[in-house]
Design a protein around this motif. Structure first.
Motif, PDB file in Angstrom:
ATOM      1  N   PRO A 186       0.806  -1.223   0.000  1.00 22.58           N
ATOM      2  CA  PRO A 186       0.000   0.000   0.000  1.00 22.58           C
ATOM      3  C   PRO A 186       0.839   1.273   0.000  1.00 22.58           C
ATOM      4  CG  PRO A 186      -0.884  -1.592   1.561  1.00 22.58           C
ATOM      5  CD  PRO A 186       0.421  -2.132   1.101  1.00 22.58           C
ATOM      6  N   ARG A 207       0.655   4.236  -2.779  1.00 25.04           N
ATOM      7  CA  ARG A 207       0.477   5.664  -2.455  1.00 25.04           C
ATOM      8  C   ARG A 207       1.571   6.507  -3.089  1.00 25.04           C
ATOM      9  NH1 ARG A 207      -0.895   3.555   2.630  1.00 25.04           N
ATOM     10  NH2 ARG A 207       1.232   3.938   3.408  1.00 25.04           N
ATOM     11  N   ARG A 208       2.806   6.023  -3.011  1.00 28.49           N
ATOM     12  CA  ARG A 208       3.909   6.773  -3.623  1.00 28.49           C
ATOM     13  C   ARG A 208       3.728   6.860  -5.134  1.00 28.49           C
ATOM     14  NH1 ARG A 208       6.945  10.955  -3.458  1.00 28.49           N
ATOM     15  NH2 ARG A 208       9.099  10.672  -4.144  1.00 28.49           N
ATOM     16  N   GLY A 226       0.868   6.968  -6.700  1.00 27.06           N
ATOM     17  CA  GLY A 226      -0.136   7.996  -6.916  1.00 27.06           C
ATOM     18  C   GLY A 226       0.437   9.394  -6.756  1.00 27.06           C
ATOM     19  N   GLU A 227       1.305   9.583  -5.774  1.00 27.73           N
ATOM     20  CA  GLU A 227       1.914  10.902  -5.561  1.00 27.73           C
ATOM     21  C   GLU A 227       2.773  11.316  -6.752  1.00 27.73           C
ATOM     22  OE1 GLU A 227       4.055  10.288  -1.987  1.00 27.73           O
ATOM     23  OE2 GLU A 227       2.265  10.279  -0.686  1.00 27.73           O
ATOM     24  N   ARG A 263      -3.556   5.491  -8.094  1.00 30.66           N
ATOM     25  CA  ARG A 263      -3.491   4.482  -7.036  1.00 30.66           C
ATOM     26  C   ARG A 263      -4.574   3.423  -7.229  1.00 30.66           C
ATOM     27  NH1 ARG A 263      -4.451   7.654  -3.133  1.00 30.66           N
ATOM     28  NH2 ARG A 263      -6.545   6.980  -2.552  1.00 30.66           N
TER      29      ARG A 263
END
Length: 286
Positions: A234, A238-239, A241-242, A270
């Motif tokens: 996860p 998230r990274r 998506g960033e 993400r």
């Protein structure tokens, strides 16, 4: 305004060479809007609807060759297996009437950053096949085709003949945000394509920059850190998506603010990665 109606591809190329200012029209889902709102008044329209070979597609070694006149409805009905990302994006386009008329070739020709087919083409590593009467055929990678808002790498005497899309070797997903659930121009969109054999992930961002974009830093992150034999971390998602959000370069307009688009691209990245990874894991377990 002159109206040119070739019946063969050779005639179409000749017409475009002789009249480079002529605007091609196939489904008309973009061009007719501009004409109706008096945003464009070309000296000539080049109607390609009678050129039968543009409405054909074929599976060739290494790629599916989709004619510029193949409508979205055909992509959905006949190409969902080899080109699932493009088929998903096609399902989100307009209404059934528009999907029966419009197609990927027109989307490419318009070169709007909001075009729904662009992100999955980028994620899959598609190549655009263009041709002129005097210089023949050349191919342009999708990542190099878009030059600016509604500007492409097409030369004035060239027409789009087809797009070559490698068949999926892993799960692909497309998702977009709009102001409603149907018949809407994307506020932003994102596509992801897993390429397990190459241990990489392809990406495409729509309606969040002057052109459709790839999230290159996000792709590089997964190339370095993704464990293809384990559940998706996860924190890594998230990274991802960033970094996808960082790749966006949107503006404020009537459909959304730049800040909202940046946030939404990160969320879509993400989510689509997670959906694709879950499918990948299920396929490996089957």
């Amino acid at each position: 305004m002159d109206f040119l109606r070739p019946t063969t591809w050779a005639e179409a190329l000749a017409a475009k060479a002789d009249r480079p200012e002529a605007v091609p029209i196939q489904g008309g889902t973009d061009v007719m809007v501009e004409l109706n709102f008096d945003r464009r008044r070309p000296e000539a329209l080049l109607d390609l609807t009678r050129v039968a070979e543009l409405r054909e597609w074929e599976a060739l070694p290494g790629y599916c060759r989709v004619g510029a006149g193949v409508p979205y409805a055909t992509v959905i009905d006949e190409l969902s297996g080899p080109l699932p990302g493009l088929a998903q994006a096609s399902r989100t386009v307009g209404s059934p009437q528009i999907r029966n008329r419009g197609g990927v070739g027109g989307n490419l020709g318009a070169a709007s950053p909001a075009g729904d087919s662009h992100p999955p083409l980028l994620a899959a590593g598609a190549v655009v096949e263009v041709e002129s009467r005097d210089r023949g055929v050349r191919t342009v990678p999708a990542a190099e085709f878009y030059l600016g808002p509604k500007r492409s790498a097409l030369e004035p005497d060239e027409l789009i003949r087809a797009v070559r899309v490698p068949p999926a070797t892993g799960p692909q997903y497309f998702s977009k945000v709009g102001t409603r659930n149907a018949m809407v121009i994307a506020v932003c969109s994102f596509a992801v394509a897993l390429h397990p054999g190459e241990r990489r992930v392809g990406t495409g961002i729509g309606s969040a920059g002057p052109t459709p974009l790839r999230a290159l830093e996000a792709e590089d992150l997964l190339a370095r850190e993704l464990d293809w034999d384990a559940p998706l971390d996860p924190a890594l998602a998230r990274r991802f998506g960033e970094l996808a959000a960082r790749a966006a370069a949107p503006i404020d307009d009537v459909r959304g603010t730049a800040a909202y688009r940046v946030h939404a691209v990160g969320v879509l990245a993400r989510r689509t990665l997670t959906w694709a990874w879950n499918d990948h894991r299920e396929e490996r377990a089957a």
